[in-house]
Write a protein that holds these residues in place. Structure first.
Motif, PDB file in Angstrom:
ATOM      1  N   ASP A 139      25.798  63.791  46.923  1.00  0.00           N
ATOM      2  CA  ASP A 139      26.292  63.327  45.615  1.00  0.00           C
ATOM      3  C   ASP A 139      27.130  64.385  44.910  1.00  0.00           C
ATOM      4  O   ASP A 139      27.066  64.533  43.678  1.00  0.00           O
ATOM      5  CB  ASP A 139      25.121  62.921  44.696  1.00  0.00           C
ATOM      6  CG  ASP A 139      24.233  61.857  45.323  1.00  0.00           C
ATOM      7  OD1 ASP A 139      24.680  61.201  46.282  1.00  0.00           O
ATOM      8  OD2 ASP A 139      23.099  61.682  44.856  1.00  0.00           O
ATOM      9  N   THR A 150      28.819  65.226  40.840  1.00  0.00           N
ATOM     10  CA  THR A 150      28.147  64.614  39.703  1.00  0.00           C
ATOM     11  C   THR A 150      27.241  65.596  38.975  1.00  0.00           C
ATOM     12  O   THR A 150      26.816  65.334  37.876  1.00  0.00           O
ATOM     13  CB  THR A 150      27.277  63.407  40.131  1.00  0.00           C
ATOM     14  OG1 THR A 150      26.399  63.852  41.160  1.00  0.00           O
ATOM     15  CG2 THR A 150      28.141  62.288  40.653  1.00  0.00           C
ATOM     16  N   ASP A 175      30.383  62.271  46.084  1.00  0.00           N
ATOM     17  CA  ASP A 175      29.634  61.161  45.503  1.00  0.00           C
ATOM     18  C   ASP A 175      30.414  59.836  45.544  1.00  0.00           C
ATOM     19  O   ASP A 175      31.626  59.802  45.364  1.00  0.00           O
ATOM     20  CB  ASP A 175      29.252  61.480  44.063  1.00  0.00           C
ATOM     21  CG  ASP A 175      28.258  60.462  43.524  1.00  0.00           C
ATOM     22  OD1 ASP A 175      27.115  60.440  44.018  1.00  0.00           O
ATOM     23  OD2 ASP A 175      28.639  59.670  42.635  1.00  0.00           O
ATOM     24  N   SER A 181      30.709  57.571  43.460  1.00  0.00           N
ATOM     25  CA  SER A 181      31.420  57.168  42.240  1.00  0.00           C
ATOM     26  C   SER A 181      32.926  57.458  42.344  1.00  0.00           C
ATOM     27  O   SER A 181      33.734  56.767  41.728  1.00  0.00           O
ATOM     28  CB  SER A 181      30.829  57.883  41.022  1.00  0.00           C
ATOM     29  OG  SER A 181      30.901  59.277  41.190  1.00  0.00           O
ATOM     30  N   THR A 208      34.693  54.457  44.153  1.00  0.00           N
ATOM     31  CA  THR A 208      34.867  53.242  43.362  1.00  0.00           C
ATOM     32  C   THR A 208      36.108  53.345  42.477  1.00  0.00           C
ATOM     33  O   THR A 208      36.695  52.340  42.117  1.00  0.00           O
ATOM     34  CB  THR A 208      33.624  52.941  42.488  1.00  0.00           C
ATOM     35  OG1 THR A 208      33.198  54.145  41.874  1.00  0.00           O
ATOM     36  CG2 THR A 208      32.488  52.395  43.317  1.00  0.00           C
ATOM     37  N   GLU A 209      36.537  54.563  42.172  1.00  0.00           N
ATOM     38  CA  GLU A 209      37.659  54.729  41.243  1.00  0.00           C
ATOM     39  C   GLU A 209      38.936  55.251  41.872  1.00  0.00           C
ATOM     40  O   GLU A 209      39.982  55.283  41.229  1.00  0.00           O
ATOM     41  CB  GLU A 209      37.260  55.707  40.132  1.00  0.00           C
ATOM     42  CG  GLU A 209      36.312  55.117  39.112  1.00  0.00           C
ATOM     43  CD  GLU A 209      35.972  56.146  38.060  1.00  0.00           C
ATOM     44  OE1 GLU A 209      36.894  56.857  37.600  1.00  0.00           O
ATOM     45  OE2 GLU A 209      34.793  56.273  37.725  1.00  0.00           O
TER      46      GLU A 209
END
Ligand code: C2E
Ligand code: MG
Ligand code: MG
Ligand code: MG
Length: 288
Positions: free
Chosen positions: A177, A180, A199, A201, A204-205
């Motif tokens: 991860d 973060t 990570d 996240s 996703t972006e």
């Protein structure tokens, strides 16, 4: 009138907190029962080299199949297991089961196992780990332990010393991860990690946010200059994978490449029958 409303509101919150405490207690109790009753299974998710598509390893992910609660996601019980100490027997079980399973695979790929902070803080953790490797016969070089930065925040010096002892066994260590936590760069400076897991996240972006894309690029550059391979988590689309290939990301993991599955569902991992006796104990009577 206002006072009565405040009183009612307070009573409402108190009732809700009581309810939360009650639910936590019930879940904790079920967790210990689940350990005693062997309600846990491991699923495995493939990790691949981005450039070649070659399988590099599998991450073991814990699954709780509760007869009363159904499938409980790790996010709902790992933090609780951590706070009530159940993560110690559970983590031991995961490590042993994953090593035993991987020792029987026809491929010498890596097996990645998540480690919780409490596990690493056990004074005898390295001895336990060494014993599990001996017991299961898994080559230490095939085991990768995944830790998050929160694992080394609490007792930094001791955690880093334990990680060094783990590496001395030949076991590799990945930072999970990544990106973060609060002290990512400091963490990288303090310990020679064998892999950076970017990570989920960011994935996703990455296609929509220029900032996320810039950070991914920077982390990949960082990995290259530190000579630490980077694995991108949570790869779900072909566009994400293409972007990672263009940017020189080493490895990827995500639903696009494979969902976490029971080992029996993974082609190519058909378990070989482990020999009941070591060759020297068989006295040459049983042909291989
Ligand atoms: P993690 O170690 O970062 O594991 C990756 C998580 O992302 C897994 O969730 C996996 O199923 C999910 N994932 C993988 N690819 C994708 C994707 O393409 N899209 C999306 N949306 N998700 C993806 P899972 O299995 O629910 O586990 C959640 C977390 O629970 C893990 O995060 C890990 O921190 C923890 N955990 C799981 N098993 C263990 C264990 O045996 N011990 C410990 N201490 N923690 C564990
Ligand atoms: Mg992980
Ligand atoms: Mg992760
Ligand atoms: Mg994650």
């Amino acid at each position: 009138r206002a006072k009565a409303t405040i009183g009612q509101t307070t009573a409402y919150y108190e009732a809700r907190m009581d309810e939360q405490v009650r639910q936590r207690r019930a879940l904790t109790k079920d967790l210990w029962t689940a350990i005693a009753q062997d309600q846990f299974r491991l699923h495995y998710q493939v990790q691949k080299a981005v450039a070649t598509g070659e399988v590099t390893g599998y991450e073991a992910l814990l699954r709780w199949q509760s007869p009363e609660r159904g499938n409980v996601p790790p996010a709902d019980f790992i933090p609780l297991a951590e706070s009530c100490g159940a993560i110690l027997p559970l983590g031991d079980w995961v490590l042993r089961a994953a090593c035993r399973e991987a020792a029987g695979w026809p491929s010498a790929c890596k097996i990645a196992v998540n480690l919780s902070p409490l596990q690493l803080s056990q004074p005898d953790f390295v001895a336990r780990l060494a014993a599990i490797l001996t017991e299961t016969g898994l080559s230490p070089q095939r085991l990768e332990l995944e830790i998050t930065e929160s694992t080394i925040i609490a007792d930094r010096e001791r955690a880093l010393a334990t990680l060094r002892d783990i590496k001395a066994l030949g076991v590799t260590v990945a930072i999970d991860d990544f990106g973060t936590g609060y002290s990512s760069l400091e963490t990288l400076r303090s310990f020679p990690f064998d892999k950076i897991k970017l990570d989920r996240s960011f994935m996703t972006e990455v296609e929509t946010s220029p900032q996320a894309k810039a950070i991914v690029r920077a982390i990949l550059a960082l990995g290259r200059s530190l000579d630490v391979p980077v694995l991108a988590e949570g790869v779900e689309t072909a566009d994400q994978l293409d972007l990672l290939a263009r940017e020189g990301c080493d490895e990827a993991q995500g639903y696009l490449l494979g969902r976490p599955q029971p080992v029996g569902a993974i082609a190519g991992l058909k378990r070989m029958v482990a020999p009941a006796l070591a060759p020297e104990e068989r006295g040459g009577l049983v042909a291989d």
